[in-house]
Motif scaffolding. Structure first.
Motif, PDB file in Angstrom:
ATOM      1  N   UNK A   1      44.531  20.020  78.111  1.00  0.00           N
ATOM      2  CA  UNK A   1      43.933  20.425  76.840  1.00  0.00           C
ATOM      3  C   UNK A   1      43.600  19.192  76.018  1.00  0.00           C
ATOM      4  N   UNK A   2      42.319  19.033  75.715  1.00  0.00           N
ATOM      5  CA  UNK A   2      41.901  17.871  74.938  1.00  0.00           C
ATOM      6  C   UNK A   2      42.230  18.039  73.455  1.00  0.00           C
ATOM      7  N   UNK A   3      42.326  16.904  72.761  1.00  0.00           N
ATOM      8  CA  UNK A   3      42.459  16.872  71.307  1.00  0.00           C
ATOM      9  C   UNK A   3      41.256  16.096  70.783  1.00  0.00           C
ATOM     10  N   UNK A   4      40.306  16.825  70.189  1.00  0.00           N
ATOM     11  CA  UNK A   4      39.048  16.223  69.745  1.00  0.00           C
ATOM     12  C   UNK A   4      38.954  16.290  68.220  1.00  0.00           C
ATOM     13  N   UNK A   5      38.531  15.170  67.637  1.00  0.00           N
ATOM     14  CA  UNK A   5      38.268  15.105  66.192  1.00  0.00           C
ATOM     15  C   UNK A   5      36.783  14.822  66.000  1.00  0.00           C
ATOM     16  N   UNK A   6      36.148  15.610  65.144  1.00  0.00           N
ATOM     17  CA  UNK A   6      34.771  15.317  64.744  1.00  0.00           C
ATOM     18  C   UNK A   6      34.822  14.825  63.303  1.00  0.00           C
ATOM     19  N   UNK A   7      34.429  13.569  63.097  1.00  0.00           N
ATOM     20  CA  UNK A   7      34.423  12.969  61.765  1.00  0.00           C
ATOM     21  C   UNK A   7      32.982  12.916  61.272  1.00  0.00           C
ATOM     22  N   UNK A   8      32.759  13.405  60.055  1.00  0.00           N
ATOM     23  CA  UNK A   8      31.419  13.452  59.468  1.00  0.00           C
ATOM     24  C   UNK A   8      31.517  12.940  58.035  1.00  0.00           C
ATOM     25  N   UNK A   9      30.883  11.808  57.760  1.00  0.00           N
ATOM     26  CA  UNK A   9      30.912  11.253  56.419  1.00  0.00           C
ATOM     27  C   UNK A   9      30.161  12.158  55.446  1.00  0.00           C
ATOM     28  N   UNK A  10      30.600  12.172  54.211  1.00  0.00           N
ATOM     29  CA  UNK A  10      29.990  13.029  53.190  1.00  0.00           C
ATOM     30  C   UNK A  10      28.813  12.298  52.534  1.00  0.00           C
ATOM     31  N   UNK A  11      27.602  12.865  52.696  1.00  0.00           N
ATOM     32  CA  UNK A  11      26.338  12.314  52.143  1.00  0.00           C
ATOM     33  C   UNK A  11      26.339  10.784  52.223  1.00  0.00           C
ATOM     34  N   UNK A 110      43.423  12.588  72.704  1.00  0.00           N
ATOM     35  CA  UNK A 110      44.372  13.293  73.567  1.00  0.00           C
ATOM     36  C   UNK A 110      45.553  12.410  73.956  1.00  0.00           C
ATOM     37  N   UNK A 111      45.272  11.163  74.279  1.00  0.00           N
ATOM     38  CA  UNK A 111      46.330  10.263  74.761  1.00  0.00           C
ATOM     39  C   UNK A 111      46.771   9.256  73.701  1.00  0.00           C
ATOM     40  N   UNK A 112      46.334   9.450  72.476  1.00  0.00           N
ATOM     41  CA  UNK A 112      46.695   8.499  71.424  1.00  0.00           C
ATOM     42  C   UNK A 112      48.161   8.667  71.025  1.00  0.00           C
ATOM     43  N   UNK A 113      48.908   7.557  70.965  1.00  0.00           N
ATOM     44  CA  UNK A 113      50.317   7.643  70.563  1.00  0.00           C
ATOM     45  C   UNK A 113      50.497   7.641  69.047  1.00  0.00           C
ATOM     46  N   UNK A 114      49.399   7.404  68.314  1.00  0.00           N
ATOM     47  CA  UNK A 114      49.495   7.337  66.858  1.00  0.00           C
ATOM     48  C   UNK A 114      49.932   8.684  66.283  1.00  0.00           C
ATOM     49  N   UNK A 115      50.664   8.615  65.186  1.00  0.00           N
ATOM     50  CA  UNK A 115      51.099   9.827  64.474  1.00  0.00           C
ATOM     51  C   UNK A 115      51.815  10.797  65.415  1.00  0.00           C
ATOM     52  N   UNK A 116      52.596  10.246  66.329  1.00  0.00           N
ATOM     53  CA  UNK A 116      53.333  11.058  67.300  1.00  0.00           C
ATOM     54  C   UNK A 116      52.431  11.965  68.112  1.00  0.00           C
ATOM     55  N   UNK A 117      51.186  11.538  68.299  1.00  0.00           N
ATOM     56  CA  UNK A 117      50.266  12.306  69.119  1.00  0.00           C
ATOM     57  C   UNK A 117      49.644  13.508  68.423  1.00  0.00           C
ATOM     58  N   UNK A 118      49.850  13.655  67.116  1.00  0.00           N
ATOM     59  CA  UNK A 118      49.295  14.795  66.377  1.00  0.00           C
ATOM     60  C   UNK A 118      47.857  14.510  65.968  1.00  0.00           C
ATOM     61  N   UNK A 143      39.965  20.180  67.017  1.00  0.00           N
ATOM     62  CA  UNK A 143      39.911  21.338  67.917  1.00  0.00           C
ATOM     63  C   UNK A 143      40.093  20.878  69.360  1.00  0.00           C
ATOM     64  N   UNK A 144      40.212  21.831  70.299  1.00  0.00           N
ATOM     65  CA  UNK A 144      40.392  21.467  71.708  1.00  0.00           C
ATOM     66  C   UNK A 144      39.123  20.986  72.402  1.00  0.00           C
ATOM     67  N   UNK A 164      41.448  23.890  64.282  1.00  0.00           N
ATOM     68  CA  UNK A 164      41.457  25.079  65.133  1.00  0.00           C
ATOM     69  C   UNK A 164      42.417  24.774  66.284  1.00  0.00           C
ATOM     70  N   UNK A 165      43.611  25.328  66.200  1.00  0.00           N
ATOM     71  CA  UNK A 165      44.606  25.110  67.250  1.00  0.00           C
ATOM     72  C   UNK A 165      44.233  25.924  68.490  1.00  0.00           C
ATOM     73  N   UNK A 166      44.715  25.536  69.663  1.00  0.00           N
ATOM     74  CA  UNK A 166      44.361  26.264  70.887  1.00  0.00           C
ATOM     75  C   UNK A 166      44.609  27.763  70.805  1.00  0.00           C
TER      76      UNK A 166
END
Length: 349
Positions: A1-11, A110-118, A143-144, A164-166
């Motif tokens: 199960x992947x852990x994906x972040x979509x970052x979008x700057x505001x204007x 998904x494999x990042x150790x930062x923030x305890x993997x959260x 989201x996944x 959005x959790x799995x």
């Protein structure tokens, strides 16, 4: 199960200008082309959006909707530098970064150790770092997969975050309007609505064969999205898919084939130069003609081929003018496909 972040700057562009000049913060501002040059809005701040100003809107219309609009010409080289600073922050958490534009990217943590993997905490920390170090705000979706992460990033804009959790995927997707699925444009949404299909749950009643028969490629993609599935990985290196050149005219061109062909002949040398620079002397995947009409509607006619063919361009121009139905022409563009060979699609997917 992947852990994906979509970052979008505001204007993004407008936000950079307001950061550098706080006197602009309470004013409706936009970055874009001048009215007298038939320009369009690249982005605007949220004050301007309350007047109805939007990205890609003609500057002349934006000024009618918002007479006090402050129009800025933009500083693209500077925005690129800020974007490099933004990506340096991303790389503290992962090397799996897929940029979509200067101000938007997917991150696979998904494999990042930062923030305890959260992934949720990583996203929050990235947003806080952007605020502290760059003086800008960003929204994020967690989201996944990429499909859901992009939708999630829109939920609490601006300066917000949505997860959005799995175990929440099915409930979230079930009532999702089809028009919110990335890639489903206005025309596709209208065609789906004509079949009585408005939400993902509506499409779940159709078999995969029915979806493909009615909607072709779009139906195949829908069968994945309506269940919240998206197996696309975050692509660190994005392959260039096309090389193009275009020009916008100060006054509309009449829909005359001979006159339009003269403009195409002027664009061709620059297209060939760009192809040589970005693609070498390798065969191309196809050739396309883009026309934007006086009412700002546009069409692109594309055909597969392995080199630039004048006869094919003539054919594309005739088809494009036929689609224009006598409307004046605001823009002409040429595009050469340099990625995977493709046929023209029927839907704006």
């Amino acid at each position: 199960m992947r852990k994906i972040i979509h970052v979008d700057m505001d204007c993004f562009y407008a936000a950079v200008e307001m950061r550098d000049n706080p006197a602009l913060c309470e004013l409706p501002i936009a970055v874009g082309g001048a009215t007298e040059r038939r320009g369009v809005i690249s982005t605007c701040n949220y004050v301007a959006r309350r007047f109805g100003v939007r990205s890609a809107m003609p500057t002349a219309l934006a000024r009618k909707l918002c007479p006090p609009l402050v129009l800025l010409p933009g500083r693209m080289s500077y925005y690129k530098e800020v974007s490099r600073q933004l990506h340096a922050i991303f790389r503290r958490y992962t090397e799996l970064i897929e940029p979509l534009s200067l101000d938007e990217a997917y991150l696979d943590v998904t494999s990042s150790p930062q923030c305890d993997g959260s992934a949720t905490r990583i996203a929050a920390e990235i947003r806080e770092t952007i605020r502290r170090e760059l003086g800008l705000t960003a929204s994020a979706g967690v989201a996944p997969n990429k499909f859901l992460a992009k939708i999630a990033s829109e939920h609490n804009k601006p300066d917000g975050q949505f997860v959005i959790a799995p175990h929440q995927v099915d409930e979230f997707v079930r009532q999702l309007p089809l028009s919110q699925i990335p890639g489903i444009g206005r025309k596709s949404a209208e065609r789906l609505a004509a079949f009585g299909l408005f939400t993902c749950e509506d499409v779940r009643g159709l078999s995969q064969e029915e979806c493909h028969r009615h909607f072709g490629k779009m139906g195949d993609v829908l069968q994945e999205r309506i269940w919240g599935r998206d197996e696309r990985p975050v692509q660190v290196s994005r392959e260039r898919k096309s090389v193009g050149v275009e020009t916008t005219y100060e006054s509309d061109l009449p829909p005359d084939e001979a006159l339009c062909w003269q403009q195409i002949e002027r664009l061709l040398p620059e297209l060939q130069r760009r192809l040589l620079r970005h693609h070498g002397e390798r065969p191309i995947g196809g050739l396309g003609l883009k026309l934007k009409f006086a009412d700002f509607q546009q069409t692109t006619v594309y055909r597969s081929c392995d080199h630039i063919q004048l006869e094919l361009l003539h054919s594309l121009l005739r088809e494009g003018l036929l689609r224009g139905a006598g409307r004046g022409i605001r823009l002409i563009g040429l595009v050469a496909g340099v990625g995977v060979r493709r046929e023209q699609l029927s839907f704006d997917l």
